[in-house]
Design an enzyme around this catalytic site. Structure first.
Site, PDB file in Angstrom:
ATOM      1  CB  THR A  59      -0.907   0.015   1.256  1.00 45.06           C
ATOM      2  OG1 THR A  59      -1.382   1.347   1.493  1.00 45.06           O
ATOM      3  CG2 THR A  59      -0.161  -0.420   2.506  1.00 45.06           C
ATOM      4  CE  LYS A  76      -1.994  -4.275   4.114  1.00 45.93           C
ATOM      5  NZ  LYS A  76      -2.310  -5.350   3.172  1.00 45.93           N
ATOM      6  CE1 TYR A  79      -3.902  -1.663   5.963  1.00 42.51           C
ATOM      7  CE2 TYR A  79      -2.865   0.327   5.123  1.00 42.51           C
ATOM      8  CZ  TYR A  79      -3.503  -0.876   4.891  1.00 42.51           C
ATOM      9  OH  TYR A  79      -3.742  -1.284   3.600  1.00 42.51           O
TER      10      TYR A  79
HETATM   11  P1  NAP Z   1     -11.306  -4.925   2.435  1.00 42.92           P
HETATM   12  O1  NAP Z   1     -12.512  -4.641   1.613  1.00 42.92           O
HETATM   13  O2  NAP Z   1     -11.237  -4.451   3.834  1.00 42.92           O
HETATM   14  O3  NAP Z   1     -11.089  -6.519   2.410  1.00 42.92           O
HETATM   15  C1  NAP Z   1     -10.192  -7.151   3.290  1.00 42.92           C
HETATM   16  C2  NAP Z   1     -10.398  -8.640   3.214  1.00 42.92           C
HETATM   17  O4  NAP Z   1      -9.509  -9.270   4.158  1.00 42.92           O
HETATM   18  C3  NAP Z   1     -11.825  -9.088   3.590  1.00 42.92           C
HETATM   19  O5  NAP Z   1     -12.175 -10.187   2.793  1.00 42.92           O
HETATM   20  C4  NAP Z   1     -11.648  -9.518   5.024  1.00 42.92           C
HETATM   21  O6  NAP Z   1     -12.599 -10.459   5.450  1.00 42.92           O
HETATM   22  C5  NAP Z   1     -10.272 -10.177   4.938  1.00 42.92           C
HETATM   23  N1  NAP Z   1      -9.634 -10.354   6.243  1.00 42.92           N
HETATM   24  C6  NAP Z   1      -9.477  -9.451   7.226  1.00 42.92           C
HETATM   25  N2  NAP Z   1      -8.837  -9.999   8.267  1.00 42.92           N
HETATM   26  C7  NAP Z   1      -8.591 -11.291   7.929  1.00 42.92           C
HETATM   27  C8  NAP Z   1      -7.974 -12.381   8.572  1.00 42.92           C
HETATM   28  N3  NAP Z   1      -7.466 -12.271   9.802  1.00 42.92           N
HETATM   29  N4  NAP Z   1      -7.883 -13.569   7.913  1.00 42.92           N
HETATM   30  C9  NAP Z   1      -8.405 -13.715   6.669  1.00 42.92           C
HETATM   31  N5  NAP Z   1      -9.022 -12.718   6.014  1.00 42.92           N
HETATM   32  C10 NAP Z   1      -9.099 -11.523   6.632  1.00 42.92           C
HETATM   33  O7  NAP Z   1     -10.005  -4.367   1.703  1.00 42.92           O
HETATM   34  P2  NAP Z   1      -9.755  -4.071   0.144  1.00 42.92           P
HETATM   35  O8  NAP Z   1     -10.036  -2.632  -0.093  1.00 42.92           O
HETATM   36  O9  NAP Z   1     -10.413  -5.100  -0.667  1.00 42.92           O
HETATM   37  O10 NAP Z   1      -8.172  -4.234   0.069  1.00 42.92           O
HETATM   38  C11 NAP Z   1      -7.577  -5.493  -0.212  1.00 42.92           C
HETATM   39  C12 NAP Z   1      -6.142  -5.488   0.298  1.00 42.92           C
HETATM   40  O11 NAP Z   1      -5.425  -4.444  -0.344  1.00 42.92           O
HETATM   41  C13 NAP Z   1      -5.978  -5.241   1.792  1.00 42.92           C
HETATM   42  O12 NAP Z   1      -4.886  -5.995   2.219  1.00 42.92           O
HETATM   43  C14 NAP Z   1      -5.663  -3.764   1.888  1.00 42.92           C
HETATM   44  O13 NAP Z   1      -4.924  -3.496   3.059  1.00 42.92           O
HETATM   45  C15 NAP Z   1      -4.859  -3.570   0.631  1.00 42.92           C
HETATM   46  N6  NAP Z   1      -4.907  -2.235   0.041  1.00 42.92           N
HETATM   47  C16 NAP Z   1      -6.127  -1.649  -0.226  1.00 42.92           C
HETATM   48  C17 NAP Z   1      -6.150  -0.409  -0.833  1.00 42.92           C
HETATM   49  C18 NAP Z   1      -7.460   0.273  -1.138  1.00 42.92           C
HETATM   50  O14 NAP Z   1      -7.447   1.484  -1.360  1.00 42.92           O
HETATM   51  N7  NAP Z   1      -8.577  -0.453  -1.224  1.00 42.92           N
HETATM   52  C19 NAP Z   1      -4.958   0.229  -1.195  1.00 42.92           C
HETATM   53  C20 NAP Z   1      -3.749  -0.411  -0.923  1.00 42.92           C
HETATM   54  C21 NAP Z   1      -3.734  -1.653  -0.331  1.00 42.92           C
HETATM   55  P3  NAP Z   1     -14.020  -9.976   6.059  1.00 42.92           P
HETATM   56  O15 NAP Z   1     -14.879  -9.719   4.857  1.00 42.92           O
HETATM   57  O16 NAP Z   1     -14.404 -11.175   6.855  1.00 42.92           O
HETATM   58  O17 NAP Z   1     -13.770  -8.769   6.881  1.00 42.92           O
HETATM   59  N1  GDD Z   2     -12.415   6.730   6.930  1.00 47.33           N
HETATM   60  C1  GDD Z   2     -12.555   8.031   7.160  1.00 47.33           C
HETATM   61  N2  GDD Z   2     -13.658   8.479   7.860  1.00 47.33           N
HETATM   62  N3  GDD Z   2     -11.614   8.880   6.695  1.00 47.33           N
HETATM   63  C2  GDD Z   2     -11.793  10.201   6.936  1.00 47.33           C
HETATM   64  C3  GDD Z   2     -12.894  10.715   7.631  1.00 47.33           C
HETATM   65  C4  GDD Z   2     -13.865   9.806   8.126  1.00 47.33           C
HETATM   66  O1  GDD Z   2     -14.851  10.174   8.749  1.00 47.33           O
HETATM   67  N4  GDD Z   2     -12.790  12.062   7.664  1.00 47.33           N
HETATM   68  C5  GDD Z   2     -11.672  12.386   7.026  1.00 47.33           C
HETATM   69  N5  GDD Z   2     -11.051  11.255   6.585  1.00 47.33           N
HETATM   70  C6  GDD Z   2      -9.772  11.217   5.871  1.00 47.33           C
HETATM   71  C7  GDD Z   2      -8.734  10.323   6.528  1.00 47.33           C
HETATM   72  O2  GDD Z   2      -8.166  10.961   7.671  1.00 47.33           O
HETATM   73  C8  GDD Z   2      -7.775  10.129   5.372  1.00 47.33           C
HETATM   74  O3  GDD Z   2      -6.893  11.214   5.301  1.00 47.33           O
HETATM   75  C9  GDD Z   2      -8.686  10.154   4.134  1.00 47.33           C
HETATM   76  O4  GDD Z   2      -9.946  10.661   4.578  1.00 47.33           O
HETATM   77  C10 GDD Z   2      -8.887   8.804   3.488  1.00 47.33           C
HETATM   78  O5  GDD Z   2      -9.319   7.889   4.476  1.00 47.33           O
HETATM   79  P1  GDD Z   2      -9.778   6.395   4.103  1.00 47.33           P
HETATM   80  O6  GDD Z   2     -10.815   6.420   3.045  1.00 47.33           O
HETATM   81  O7  GDD Z   2     -10.117   5.720   5.400  1.00 47.33           O
HETATM   82  O8  GDD Z   2      -8.498   5.754   3.414  1.00 47.33           O
HETATM   83  P2  GDD Z   2      -6.946   5.751   3.817  1.00 47.33           P
HETATM   84  O9  GDD Z   2      -6.242   6.604   2.813  1.00 47.33           O
HETATM   85  O10 GDD Z   2      -6.741   6.033   5.232  1.00 47.33           O
HETATM   86  O11 GDD Z   2      -6.579   4.215   3.580  1.00 47.33           O
HETATM   87  C11 GDD Z   2      -7.026   3.524   2.405  1.00 47.33           C
HETATM   88  O12 GDD Z   2      -6.048   3.617   1.392  1.00 47.33           O
HETATM   89  C12 GDD Z   2      -4.794   2.978   1.688  1.00 47.33           C
HETATM   90  C13 GDD Z   2      -3.876   3.212   0.493  1.00 47.33           C
HETATM   91  O13 GDD Z   2      -3.379   4.508   0.523  1.00 47.33           O
HETATM   92  C14 GDD Z   2      -7.306   2.071   2.798  1.00 47.33           C
HETATM   93  O14 GDD Z   2      -7.945   1.430   1.731  1.00 47.33           O
HETATM   94  C15 GDD Z   2      -6.031   1.313   3.111  1.00 47.33           C
HETATM   95  O15 GDD Z   2      -6.323  -0.077   3.276  1.00 47.33           O
HETATM   96  C16 GDD Z   2      -5.061   1.498   1.935  1.00 47.33           C
HETATM   97  O16 GDD Z   2      -3.862   0.824   2.181  1.00 47.33           O
END
Ligand code: NAP
Ligand code: GDD
Length: 352
Positions: A133, A161, A157
């Protein structure tokens, strides 16, 4: 021809569901790991069961990356060609509350999978993808971030990671494993979890418009993110494992917007006129300037609230994905504006 087998940890999540579709459409036999939960939570992949061809190639197994014997047994029984580790406690804000659990899942979980592969796959045939990430860059100075940028994570986090990122590299170098990191920047979709900012803002504003709630409470509005579409980003995950060598790739759009830009865009798309103001403590709030739906002129519709600020914040993320374009022929096409429109349209249908 024998089908390729993929094992997806985190199949019930946003990315897991899109990746499952992609792999099934490429004729893989897909094994997905779901956790035991008190309520069934496979809603993101349930639609796959409507298609006979797809459903016969999807096999769900119970599992958890905090349980080594389970991880080991699954890999040993399935002997997958490709393993995607998408499993994580993926909410940065929550990681400050659940620091140890986040490390167990997001760090040691990866180590468990890599150890299992190392022991089982002595011929080094399996390929491993780690969901890394942009949070590992944290507040590192040189933007846009690329594969050579410095890492300075600022949350439990991000540090968890980063451990997984380095462990993946170390297993690649030490044991000649095909282990790659996709360093993905934020990516969203209609399937995004409801406590991430994009979905929270869209759902919150639609609910205000429809009279289900009066106001939406948010934290930091100044931080900037590089937001792409999850569907395109899982394509990059697959491409990373098809590349001839294991390697690490930044996957991003190269453009970033502030949280306030996001809120303004959603309000504008829903035709709500608004004005930002500041209270005595410096917290911002937005008031409606027109009667629309259930919103009354002068109603406070957005308000900053202390509890939604994080103890530490990544201020500004933007990625340089040129390596992915050059080596993987991957390029994002969906722009921020279109992504948000797609998410709004979907939630307008969901919220009655
Ligand atoms: P997500 O919607 O939160 O999905 C996470 C998945 O991991 C869910 O299926 C969850 O299961 C499973 N999980 C959580 N804890 C677990 C455990 N202990 N054992 C097995 N499975 C577990 O996240 P996503 O947005 O799809 O992201 C996928 C991956 O990419 C994550 O690793 C995240 O950190 C990484 N990532 C995401 C972003 C982003 O912007 N979306 C960016 C960079 C990296 P449940 O459904 O049971 O909770
Ligand atoms: N969730 C959330 N809720 N974020 C808020 C809020 C709120 O009420 N108000 C402001 N924010 C701001 C957070 O402080 C952050 O700066 C931004 O919105 C984005 O928050 P998120 O959508 O929770 O995403 P993230 O950037 O912290 O993390 C996501 O992206 C990462 C990659 O850069 C997640 O998907 C991570 O799993 C992923 O690795």
């Amino acid at each position: 021809m024998k089908k390729k087998k993929a094992l997806v940890f985190g199949i019930t999540g946003q990315d897991g569901s899109y990746l499952a579709e992609l792999l099934l459409n490429k004729n893989y036999l897909v094994y997905g790991v779901k956790r035991r939960t008190s309520l069934i939570h496979t809603t993101r992949i349930d639609h796959i069961y409507k298609d006979f061809h797809l459903k016969t190639n999807l096999i769900l197994k119970y599992g958890d990356v905090t349980d080594f014997s389970n991880v080991f047994r699954l890999i040993n029984e399935i002997k997958p060609d490709e393993i995607y580790n998408l499993a994580a406690q993926s909410n940065v804000g929550v990681s400050f509350e659940l620091a140890e659990y986040t490390a167990q899942t997001d760090s040691i979980g990866t180590l468990r999978i890599l150890e299992a592969i190392r022991i089982i796959d002595t011929k080094r045939k399996m390929k491993f993808y780690q969901a890394s990430t942009s949070e590992i860059f944290g507040n590192s100075p040189d933007k846009p971030y690329n594969e050579k940028s410095k890492f300075e994570p600022v949350s439990p986090y991000g540090t968890a990671k980063l451990y997984s990122y380095w462990t993946t590299r170390n297993y690649r170098d030490a044991y000649s494993m095909f282990a790659s990191n996709g360093i993905l920047f934020n990516h969203e979709s209609p399937r995004r979890g409801e406590n991430f900012i994009s979905r929270k803002v869209i759902i919150g504003i639609i609910k205000i418009l429809k009279g289900h709630q009066k106001c939406l409470y948010l934290g930091n509005l100044k931080s900037k993110r590089d937001w792409g579409h999850a569907k395109e980003f899982v394509d990059a995950q697959w491409k990373i494992l098809q590349y001839k060598f294991p390697d690490d790739f930044v996957i991003a759009t190269g453009k970033n917007y502030s949280v306030k830009d996001l809120v303004n865009l959603v309000l504008k798309k829903l035709k709500i006129k608004f004005l930002w103001k500041k209270d005595k403590k410096g917290y911002e709030y937005a008031i409606a300037k027109n009667d629309i739906g259930q919103i009354k002129k002068s109603q406070i519709i957005i308000k900053q609230e202390k509890i939604y600020f994080r103890p530490n914040e990544v201020h500004n993320l933007v990625g340089d994905y040129r390596k992915a374009t050059k080596l993987l022929k991957w390029k994002p096409k969906i722009k921020f504006d279109r992504l948000i429109s797609e998410m709004i349209d979907s939630d307008l249908k969901n919220i009655i």
